[in-house]
Write an enzyme that holds these catalytic residues in place. Structure first.
Site, short mmCIF file in Angstrom:
data_model
loop_
_atom_site.label_atom_id
_atom_site.label_comp_id
_atom_site.label_asym_id
_atom_site.label_seq_id
_atom_site.Cartn_x
_atom_site.Cartn_y
_atom_site.Cartn_z
N LYS A 181 -3.61 14.97 2.58
CA LYS A 181 -2.72 15.93 2.94
C LYS A 181 -2.83 17.36 2.03
CE LYS A 181 -1.30 13.49 5.87
NZ LYS A 181 0.12 12.27 5.75
C1 LIG Z 1 0.76 11.20 6.59
C2 LIG Z 1 1.93 11.07 7.14
C3 LIG Z 1 3.02 10.39 6.90
C4 LIG Z 1 2.95 9.43 5.92
O1 LIG Z 1 2.69 9.56 4.93
P1 LIG Z 1 2.24 8.43 3.65
O2 LIG Z 1 2.34 9.29 2.29
O3 LIG Z 1 0.85 8.22 3.97
O4 LIG Z 1 3.04 7.48 3.53
C5 LIG Z 1 4.03 10.55 7.85
N1 LIG Z 1 4.08 11.42 8.62
C6 LIG Z 1 3.26 12.04 9.07
C7 LIG Z 1 3.18 13.08 10.30
C8 LIG Z 1 1.78 11.96 8.48
O5 LIG Z 1 1.00 12.71 8.81
#
Ligand SMILES: *Cc1c(COP(=O)(O)O)cnc(C)c1O
Length: 382
Positions: A181
């Site tokens: 991210k």
């Molecule tokens: C990565 C992601 C999540 C989940 O995040 P985590 O920290 O991996 O639990 C939720 N929604 C979207 C659209 C994502 O890309």
């Protein structure tokens, strides 16, 4: 040349911060986590930031404190990551998938109202790739129908909708610090809200429902005694992760500007190509550019999307697809969702490829991606 899909932007600052925490004698949730939460609130200009061990955990407890219950319905775009939907099923509530717009890949807000029933409780807009969803329309519907809005902002740190930063608009907004991210804490998530009661309850529930955080319990001012107010979860993050998150947050705009430059180069290169459709962001909003999804004009090509991805891989370029629409998964076949009900998703899914876009990408790497995408397109014209 070998270009990964993503590479985390980790410098000596992050390494020093994490090793300092390891040496400090306190490694799980404590002072560093508080500091991360405070910096996060300050950056977004919000009252409360509650940290978690994942973005998924943040989404789960956001719905929990809004009292989502068995049989309730919660709306979300059909084109998102599995996590957005799975948290709804934790309550035995029903995920209601909404088709997406062909250009933006965002939830088609014109298709929300027809799916609202007397069981609908909340909408989860996803700011796909970092582009904010049409929040004015979502807010209007939520107000008229008395629904909660929980943003899945896993892609959108930082993004702005009509000059408002994502995190400052909805009832609760959830971010993710997963490795790929826009900023990372290794793993982690954050729920932000202006509502003190919801924040307080999320703080309780993320650590077993204990009435005091562990660090308070063991500090001079605390003692061994605590109460379990409500059976909770083990969703807290650690000071090691938070130390990493603090350093990354300091660079959030620097990294964003680097991705924005890459996106501008991609946009420029592909706008003159009649086979590659660049990703367009509406001009009343600013994207974090977490992802850069191109679309292929299949009508002009003799190969399909999967073949195109293989060609890129053979030239050393790793890509991905965001996302496989949720109704295509076997676990959602029993939810009354079928392929023909989602023409937008189907059209987009057949055509999308997410190209590498990470802060440390060099000009040579960016150009290599552009040249090869255009070359593959040219060599496979119908
Ligand atoms: C990565 C992601 C999540 C989940 O995040 P985590 O920290 O991996 O639990 C939720 N929604 C979207 C659209 C994502 O890309």
């Amino acid at each position: 040349m070998q270009i990964p899909f993503h590479k985390s932007y980790i410098t000596e600052d992050e390494i020093t911060a994490v090793t300092d925490t390891l040496r400090s004698g306190w490694i799980t949730m404590g002072k560093k986590t508080r500091e991360f939460e405070n910096s996060f609130s300050e950056y977004l200009g919000v009252k409360n930031s509650v940290s978690f061990n994942s973005g998924t955990a943040a989404l789960h407890l956001a719905l929990k404190v809004l009292n989502i219950k068995e049989g309730d319905e919660v709306m979300l775009p059909a084109m998102t990551f599995a996590a957005t939907s799975e948290v709804i099923t934790y309550f035995n509530a029903k995920p209601v998938f909404i088709d997406v717009d062909k250009n933006t890949h965002l939830m088609d807000v014109n298709k929300i109202e027809e799916k609202i029933t007397n069981k609908t409780r909340a909408i989860i807009p996803v700011h796909y790739a970092g582009q904010p969803c049409d929040m004015e329309e979502v807010l209007d519907i939520a107000k008229r129908k008395d629904l909660f809005i929980v943003d899945d902002a896993a892609h959108s740190l930082p993004s702005w909708y009509k000059k408002k930063i994502i995190g400052s608009i909805s009832h609760i907004t959830c971010f993710s610090f997963y490795a790929t991210k826009t900023i990372t804490a290794g793993e982690g998530g954050m729920a932000v809200t202006q509502n003190d009661d919801w924040a307080e309850r999320m703080r309780l529930l993320r650590l077993h429902g204990l009435s005091k955080d562990a660090w308070k319990r063991y500090s001079d001012r605390g003692n061994w005694e605590y109460d379990v107010v409500e059976p909770g979860y083990k969703y807290n993050t650690t000071d090691m992760n938070s130390a990493l998150g603090i350093e990354q947050l300091k660079k959030v705009e620097d990294m964003w500007k680097k991705r924005e430059k890459i996106a501008a180069k991609y946009n420029d290169a592909f706008k003159i190509n009649d086979i590659i459709i660049p990703y367009s962001v509406k001009n009343d909003r600013v994207s974090s550019w977490h992802l850069y999804p191109i679309k292929l004009m299949l009508e002009a090509l003799s190969i399909d999307r999967n073949h195109f991805i293989d060609e890129l891989q053979q030239r050393g370029i790793s890509t991905s697809v965001h996302f496989i629409p949720l109704y295509r998964f076997s676990c959602y076949r029993n939810v009354d969702n079928s392929i023909d009900k989602f023409p937008g998703c189907e059209w987009v899914f057949d055509r999308i490829i997410s190209l590498p876009i990470f802060p440390a990408m060099t000009d040579d790497e960016i150009n290599y991606v552009i040249e090869n995408v255009i070359d593959i397109a040219g060599k496979n014209k119908r």
